[in-house]
Design a protein around this motif. Structure first.
Motif, PDB file in Angstrom:
ATOM      1  N   PHE B   6      30.641 -27.251  94.186  1.00 41.71           N
ATOM      2  CA  PHE B   6      31.239 -26.362  93.184  1.00 41.71           C
ATOM      3  C   PHE B   6      32.139 -27.169  92.251  1.00 41.71           C
ATOM      4  CE2 PHE B   6      30.377 -21.878  94.312  1.00 41.71           C
ATOM      5  CZ  PHE B   6      29.609 -22.098  95.443  1.00 41.71           C
ATOM      6  N   ASP B   7      32.202 -26.723  91.021  1.00 38.65           N
ATOM      7  CA  ASP B   7      33.032 -27.425  90.048  1.00 38.65           C
ATOM      8  C   ASP B   7      34.485 -26.977  90.081  1.00 38.65           C
ATOM      9  OD1 ASP B   7      30.964 -29.009  89.122  1.00 38.65           O
ATOM     10  OD2 ASP B   7      30.291 -27.474  87.701  1.00 38.65           O
ATOM     11  N   SER B   8      34.709 -25.756  90.526  1.00 39.92           N
ATOM     12  CA  SER B   8      36.099 -25.292  90.552  1.00 39.92           C
ATOM     13  C   SER B   8      36.381 -24.558  91.853  1.00 39.92           C
ATOM     14  CB  SER B   8      36.379 -24.347  89.373  1.00 39.92           C
ATOM     15  OG  SER B   8      35.993 -23.026  89.708  1.00 39.92           O
ATOM     16  N   PRO B   9      37.615 -24.671  92.336  1.00 35.30           N
ATOM     17  CA  PRO B   9      37.963 -23.951  93.562  1.00 35.30           C
ATOM     18  C   PRO B   9      37.827 -22.438  93.387  1.00 35.30           C
ATOM     19  CG  PRO B   9      39.920 -24.936  92.550  1.00 35.30           C
ATOM     20  CD  PRO B   9      38.733 -25.473  91.816  1.00 35.30           C
ATOM     21  N   ASP B  10      38.042 -21.951  92.164  1.00 36.65           N
ATOM     22  CA  ASP B  10      37.922 -20.504  91.928  1.00 36.65           C
ATOM     23  C   ASP B  10      36.488 -20.030  92.177  1.00 36.65           C
ATOM     24  OD1 ASP B  10      40.651 -19.525  90.351  1.00 36.65           O
ATOM     25  OD2 ASP B  10      40.168 -21.652  90.126  1.00 36.65           O
ATOM     26  N   ASP B  11      35.519 -20.814  91.693  1.00 37.43           N
ATOM     27  CA  ASP B  11      34.118 -20.439  91.940  1.00 37.43           C
ATOM     28  C   ASP B  11      33.799 -20.530  93.433  1.00 37.43           C
ATOM     29  OD1 ASP B  11      33.813 -20.106  89.247  1.00 37.43           O
ATOM     30  OD2 ASP B  11      32.868 -22.062  88.901  1.00 37.43           O
ATOM     31  N   ALA B  12      34.395 -21.525  94.095  1.00 41.98           N
ATOM     32  CA  ALA B  12      34.065 -21.754  95.509  1.00 41.98           C
ATOM     33  C   ALA B  12      34.515 -20.605  96.407  1.00 41.98           C
ATOM     34  CB  ALA B  12      34.686 -23.070  95.987  1.00 41.98           C
ATOM     35  N   VAL B  13      35.561 -19.885  95.999  1.00 41.02           N
ATOM     36  CA  VAL B  13      36.081 -18.793  96.846  1.00 41.02           C
ATOM     37  C   VAL B  13      35.747 -17.416  96.274  1.00 41.02           C
ATOM     38  CG1 VAL B  13      38.006 -20.258  97.608  1.00 41.02           C
ATOM     39  CG2 VAL B  13      38.379 -18.606  95.755  1.00 41.02           C
ATOM     40  N   ALA B  14      34.952 -17.377  95.187  1.00 45.81           N
ATOM     41  CA  ALA B  14      34.802 -16.124  94.426  1.00 45.81           C
ATOM     42  C   ALA B  14      34.190 -14.989  95.238  1.00 45.81           C
ATOM     43  CB  ALA B  14      33.958 -16.384  93.181  1.00 45.81           C
ATOM     44  N   ASP B  15      33.330 -15.310  96.222  1.00 46.78           N
ATOM     45  CA  ASP B  15      32.676 -14.210  96.943  1.00 46.78           C
ATOM     46  C   ASP B  15      33.339 -13.857  98.269  1.00 46.78           C
ATOM     47  OD1 ASP B  15      31.921 -16.597  98.015  1.00 46.78           O
ATOM     48  OD2 ASP B  15      29.771 -16.150  98.097  1.00 46.78           O
ATOM     49  N   ILE B  16      34.527 -14.397  98.516  1.00 48.76           N
ATOM     50  CA  ILE B  16      35.297 -13.926  99.684  1.00 48.76           C
ATOM     51  C   ILE B  16      35.669 -12.468  99.424  1.00 48.76           C
ATOM     52  CG2 ILE B  16      37.537 -14.140 100.849  1.00 48.76           C
ATOM     53  CD1 ILE B  16      37.228 -17.170 100.599  1.00 48.76           C
ATOM     54  N   ARG B  17      35.530 -11.644 100.455  1.00 51.57           N
ATOM     55  CA  ARG B  17      35.728 -10.208 100.260  1.00 51.57           C
ATOM     56  C   ARG B  17      37.125  -9.749 100.680  1.00 51.57           C
ATOM     57  NH1 ARG B  17      30.270  -8.287 103.071  1.00 51.57           N
ATOM     58  NH2 ARG B  17      28.801  -9.291 101.669  1.00 51.57           N
ATOM     59  N   ASP B  18      37.528  -8.636 100.122  1.00 52.48           N
ATOM     60  CA  ASP B  18      38.741  -7.963 100.593  1.00 52.48           C
ATOM     61  C   ASP B  18      38.607  -7.738 102.103  1.00 52.48           C
ATOM     62  OD1 ASP B  18      39.814  -7.798  98.047  1.00 52.48           O
ATOM     63  OD2 ASP B  18      39.240  -5.703  97.734  1.00 52.48           O
ATOM     64  N   GLY B  19      39.697  -7.900 102.821  1.00 55.65           N
ATOM     65  CA  GLY B  19      39.687  -7.619 104.258  1.00 55.65           C
ATOM     66  C   GLY B  19      39.155  -8.750 105.111  1.00 55.65           C
ATOM     67  N   ALA B  20      38.807  -9.881 104.497  1.00 51.82           N
ATOM     68  CA  ALA B  20      38.227 -10.995 105.262  1.00 51.82           C
ATOM     69  C   ALA B  20      39.276 -11.686 106.127  1.00 51.82           C
ATOM     70  CB  ALA B  20      37.600 -12.006 104.298  1.00 51.82           C
ATOM     71  N   THR B  21      38.788 -12.311 107.204  1.00 48.77           N
ATOM     72  CA  THR B  21      39.623 -13.203 108.014  1.00 48.77           C
ATOM     73  C   THR B  21      39.343 -14.627 107.568  1.00 48.77           C
ATOM     74  OG1 THR B  21      39.692 -11.714 109.903  1.00 48.77           O
ATOM     75  CG2 THR B  21      40.059 -14.046 110.361  1.00 48.77           C
ATOM     76  N   ILE B  22      40.407 -15.315 107.141  1.00 54.72           N
ATOM     77  CA  ILE B  22      40.271 -16.648 106.547  1.00 54.72           C
ATOM     78  C   ILE B  22      40.979 -17.677 107.430  1.00 54.72           C
ATOM     79  CG2 ILE B  22      40.586 -18.016 104.448  1.00 54.72           C
ATOM     80  CD1 ILE B  22      39.107 -15.479 103.843  1.00 54.72           C
ATOM     81  N   LEU B  23      40.249 -18.667 107.904  1.00 57.99           N
ATOM     82  CA  LEU B  23      40.881 -19.792 108.603  1.00 57.99           C
ATOM     83  C   LEU B  23      41.383 -20.766 107.545  1.00 57.99           C
ATOM     84  CD1 LEU B  23      38.119 -20.568 111.306  1.00 57.99           C
ATOM     85  CD2 LEU B  23      39.827 -18.715 111.292  1.00 57.99           C
ATOM     86  N   VAL B  24      42.615 -21.208 107.690  1.00 51.32           N
ATOM     87  CA  VAL B  24      43.193 -22.122 106.697  1.00 51.32           C
ATOM     88  C   VAL B  24      43.649 -23.385 107.420  1.00 51.32           C
ATOM     89  CG1 VAL B  24      44.912 -22.416 104.879  1.00 51.32           C
ATOM     90  CG2 VAL B  24      43.953 -20.141 105.338  1.00 51.32           C
ATOM     91  N   GLY B  25      43.002 -24.506 107.107  1.00 49.42           N
ATOM     92  CA  GLY B  25      43.331 -25.768 107.764  1.00 49.42           C
ATOM     93  C   GLY B  25      44.668 -26.311 107.297  1.00 49.42           C
TER      94      GLY B  25
END
Lengths: 223, 230
Positions: B6-25
């Protein structure tokens, strides 16, 4: 009128005394806060390897050089490395800790009980808490040294018959090093090993809210 | 399949949905995917659960609290012992607007490892006799007590590595590994921010810290320096 606890060791001197408790050549984890200072009181010739639970074996104390965001200890402080240091991930780090590969941990404390229970992650008045690696270290380190002020700012003893703060682990503490004394936790109870300079055994007992065994001879700490 | 670039971090996360569980390193400043976190902030997704070692220690995860995007945090370090400085998360937690599940660090990593390795749980002595054992099963095996901890997975993982190759192999730098390699195994969609992308073969095989099989998306970003000032 509430009596004031006697003035004992500074935080630095508590750390210095705790450093003397470490065996040459051992692997040691230091908790956040006061215990972090211990790294400044060991000599390279002691051959002690400090482990940071974020994934370093062999750091050499807080660094004065440029900050590198990828080179920090578990307290977020920049550190230098010793020759032979290694990096690893968190799973490996806690395999070291829980698997009995850490010779000693020095942790801060809020309360220690007569049987060596430790409470150090949750201040009831504040709630929420922050546990970090403390519970795993308390369970897994072969020797657990608690370095803490003997008495709270409000004049309450921190060494108590049984902890009323939530526990970190049961029966885990081996030695308490405070501004007033060195106390061993043994099967027969708490035993006064040393007093801080200018502090009497009676004063230590007065500010300890648990039974304290006082041998006939209690030497003063050599600092 | 090679990782998607991906060219931008915004595009890379664009399809994460509301209510998701996100692991953050990451661990405070080390190996922390700050660009991806800020992209998630800009995405405006809400009702998220973050699984991370820490929040509010100079990390940017706390930024997700500015517009109340986090409903819940599962982590090890969130509330400071002294009330001298508080994070947005801490303020929202105290107001009952965000939930906190505090997990011992060694238990958190093993729950994630179990989640990523197809294991049904972990038996540990950590937490026995403490608040952490409340509501959990204690097993007695050969006369010893163990606390049963269940696996943990994420819908997505936001991770940071030093370099990726075009296949998605990752190389870490200094103490930047921490939670990243295990989290890479434990999410349905693994998104990694790196400082450099090289051709396949550009990372010596023995220096690959996370094999490409785990990595779905890579995005090259200028690292954002964060620091915990205590």
């Amino acid at each position: 009128m509430v009596a004031e606890p006697p003035a004992g060791l500074s935080r630095e001197l508590i750390a210095m005394r705790a450093a003397r408790e470490l065996e040459p050549g051992s692997v040691v984890n230091l908790g956040i806060g006061l215990p972090t200072l211990v790294a400044g009181f060991v000599e390279p010739s002691d051959g002690i390897l400090f482990q940071a639970e974020n994934g370093i074996l062999g750091y050499a104390g807080v660094s004065e050089s440029d900050f590198d965001s990828d080179l920090i200890n578990a307290g977020g402080q920049p550190v230098d490395l010793v020759p032979g240091a290694s990096f690893f991930d968190t799973a490996e780090s806690f395999a070291m800790i829980r698997g009995g590969h850490i010779d000693a941990a020095v942790l801060g404390g809020l309360q220690v009980s007569a049987r060596g229970d430790l409470a150090n992650w949750y201040v009831p008045a504040r709630g929420g808490g922050s546990v970090g690696g403390a519970m795993d270290l308390a369970v897994g380190a072969r020797k657990l040294i608690v370095a803490m002020a003997h008495v709270t700012r409000d004049g309450e003893p921190r060494i108590v018959e049984s902890c009323d703060y939530p526990l970190t682990a049961e029966r885990c503490v081996d030695v308490i090093i405070s501004d007033l004394a060195v106390i061993d936790v043994r099967v027969d109870g708490l035993v006064l090993r040393e007093t801080a300079p200018g502090i009497s055994a009676e004063q230590v007992a007065q500010w300890t809210a648990a039974p304290l065994l006082i041998p006939d001879v209690v030497p003063e700490m050599a600092l | 399949m090679p990782a998607q670039r991906f060219d931008s971090p915004d595009d890379a996360v664009a399809d994460i949905r509301d209510g998701a569980t996100i692991l953050v390193g990451g661990f405070v400043s080390a190996g922390t995917p700050s660009n991806l976190i800020m992209a998630l902030k800009r995405s405006g997704r809400r009702g998220l659960t973050a699984v991370a070692n820490n929040i509010g220690l100079g990390d940017l995860l706390d930024e997700l609290c500015e517009h109340r995007q986090l409903d819940r945090v599962i982590g090890t370090f969130a509330i400071r012992a002294s009330g001298a400085r508080t994070s947005r998360f801490e303020t929202q937690y105290r107001a009952g607007e965000a939930a906190l599940e505090l997990v011992p660090q060694g238990t958190l990593i093993e729950r994630l490892r179990a989640g990523g390795a197809g294991l049904g749980g972990v038996l540990t002595k950590t937490g026995l006799g403490t608040m952490m054992a409340e509501g959990k099963q204690v097993l007695e095996l050969d006369g010893e007590q163990w606390l049963l901890e269940r696996p943990l997975r994420g819908d997505a993982a936001l991770l940071k590595a030093w370099r990726a190759d075009t296949l998605g192999n990752l190389q870490y730098r200094l103490a930047g590994k921490n939670f990243n390699p295990v989290m890479a195994t434990a999410a349905d969609l693994v998104i990694v921010e790196v400082e450099e992308i090289v051709e396949a073969g550009g990372i010596p095989p023995e220096q690959v810290g996370t094999p490409a099989v785990y990595v779905d998306r890579i995005v090259q970003c200028e690292p954002m320096a964060v620091r915990w000032e205590g």
